[in-house]
Motif scaffolding. Structure first.
Motif, short mmCIF file in Angstrom:
data_model
loop_
_atom_site.label_atom_id
_atom_site.label_comp_id
_atom_site.label_asym_id
_atom_site.label_seq_id
_atom_site.Cartn_x
_atom_site.Cartn_y
_atom_site.Cartn_z
N ALA A 16 44.59 45.42 39.58
CA ALA A 16 45.92 45.21 40.13
C ALA A 16 45.84 44.70 41.57
O ALA A 16 46.56 43.77 41.94
N ILE A 17 44.96 45.27 42.35
CA ILE A 17 44.80 44.84 43.74
C ILE A 17 44.25 43.42 43.80
O ILE A 17 44.76 42.55 44.52
N VAL A 18 43.21 43.14 43.02
CA VAL A 18 42.58 41.81 43.05
C VAL A 18 43.54 40.74 42.55
O VAL A 18 43.67 39.67 43.16
N ALA A 21 46.10 39.86 45.03
CA ALA A 21 45.52 38.94 46.02
C ALA A 21 45.40 37.54 45.44
O ALA A 21 45.64 36.54 46.14
N PHE A 22 45.02 37.42 44.16
CA PHE A 22 44.93 36.11 43.52
C PHE A 22 46.30 35.42 43.50
O PHE A 22 46.38 34.20 43.58
N THR A 23 47.37 36.19 43.39
CA THR A 23 48.72 35.63 43.43
C THR A 23 48.95 34.91 44.75
O THR A 23 49.43 33.77 44.79
N VAL A 24 48.54 35.55 45.83
CA VAL A 24 48.71 34.97 47.16
C VAL A 24 47.82 33.74 47.34
O VAL A 24 48.26 32.71 47.84
N THR A 25 46.56 33.84 46.91
CA THR A 25 45.66 32.69 47.08
C THR A 25 46.10 31.51 46.22
O THR A 25 45.93 30.36 46.63
N TYR A 84 49.80 36.26 37.01
CA TYR A 84 49.25 37.33 37.83
C TYR A 84 50.30 38.41 38.11
O TYR A 84 49.99 39.60 38.08
N VAL A 85 51.52 38.00 38.37
CA VAL A 85 52.59 38.96 38.63
C VAL A 85 52.82 39.83 37.39
O VAL A 85 52.91 41.05 37.47
N VAL A 86 52.88 39.19 36.23
CA VAL A 86 53.08 39.92 34.97
C VAL A 86 51.87 40.82 34.69
O VAL A 86 52.03 41.98 34.28
N LEU A 87 50.67 40.32 34.94
CA LEU A 87 49.46 41.10 34.70
C LEU A 87 49.42 42.34 35.59
O LEU A 87 49.10 43.44 35.11
N VAL A 88 49.73 42.19 36.85
CA VAL A 88 49.73 43.35 37.76
C VAL A 88 50.74 44.40 37.26
O VAL A 88 50.42 45.59 37.20
N PHE A 89 51.92 43.96 36.88
CA PHE A 89 52.92 44.88 36.33
C PHE A 89 52.37 45.60 35.10
O PHE A 89 52.47 46.82 34.98
N ALA A 90 51.77 44.85 34.17
CA ALA A 90 51.25 45.44 32.93
C ALA A 90 50.09 46.40 33.20
O ALA A 90 49.98 47.44 32.55
N LEU A 91 49.24 46.06 34.16
CA LEU A 91 48.13 46.94 34.50
C LEU A 91 48.63 48.25 35.10
O LEU A 91 48.15 49.34 34.75
N VAL A 92 49.56 48.15 36.01
CA VAL A 92 50.07 49.34 36.70
C VAL A 92 50.84 50.24 35.75
O VAL A 92 50.72 51.46 35.80
N TYR A 143 36.55 34.46 41.48
CA TYR A 143 37.62 33.91 40.65
C TYR A 143 37.18 33.70 39.20
O TYR A 143 38.01 33.47 38.33
N VAL A 144 35.88 33.78 38.96
CA VAL A 144 35.37 33.69 37.60
C VAL A 144 34.89 35.06 37.12
O VAL A 144 35.15 35.45 35.98
N LEU A 145 34.22 35.80 37.98
CA LEU A 145 33.67 37.09 37.57
C LEU A 145 34.75 38.13 37.28
O LEU A 145 34.65 38.88 36.30
N VAL A 146 35.78 38.21 38.11
CA VAL A 146 36.83 39.21 37.89
C VAL A 146 37.54 38.96 36.55
O VAL A 146 37.71 39.89 35.77
N PRO A 147 37.96 37.72 36.23
CA PRO A 147 38.54 37.51 34.90
C PRO A 147 37.56 37.80 33.75
O PRO A 147 37.98 38.27 32.70
#
Length: 164
Positions: A16-18, A21-25, A84-92, A143-147
């Protein structure tokens, strides 16, 4: 089976944190080349100057993107960023329906960024090769390893019912 509470899913807090941050980048760095902003020289604009600093020192392909690269950055700015926004919501909130979209997203990132962009940066035309491979990897490998780790996290049905 009930989902575990977020506090017992540490990897999901990390994701969720990462991805926040990807949303901002994505907003800052991928939107500018997609809409044709020139950052081939320093600027007084913070966002343009940030992209110039990165591209000048690390990534000439990003500084002068060919059309196919602008398509990839556009996909990130207009497709991945909302995801990313939807993913963060779903993760949280522990929404299991995110599993298939997360697998599709991670597969696209690993393919487009991991193979196509990294391939051009390291083995492509000389004018697009990165002057600093170590710096390029430090900036871009997450950006590749986290996904890829997200893909592993989402491999089982009902991923939020157990820890990683």
């Amino acid at each position: 089976m009930a989902n575990l509470p977020l506090r017992r899913r540490g990897i999901d807090i990390f994701f969720a944190i990462v991805f926040a941050a990807f949303t901002v980048t994505s907003l800052i760095s991928d939107l500018l080349p997609s809409v044709g902003v020139d950052f081939s020289h320093p600027s007084s604009n913070f966002f343009v100057n940030s992209n110039y600093w990165y591209a000048h020192d690390t990534d000439p392909l990003f500084m002068h993107p060919p059309t196919w690269m602008r398509i990839i950055t556009g996909l990130s700015a207009f497709g991945y960023m909302p995801f990313y926004v939807v993913l963060v919501f779903a993760l949280v909130t522990g929404r299991n329906w995110i599993q298939l979209p997360a697998v599709v997203y991670a597969t696209m990132i690993v393919t487009l960024t991991g193979i196509v962009v990294f391939g051009v940066e390291f083995f492509g035309e000389p004018e697009w090769r990165t002057p600093s491979p170590v710096k390029f990897l430090l900036f871009n490998l997450p950006y590749v390893l986290v996904p890829l780790v997200l893909l592993i996290r989402m491999r089982r049905p009902a991923p939020f019912t157990r820890r990683f």
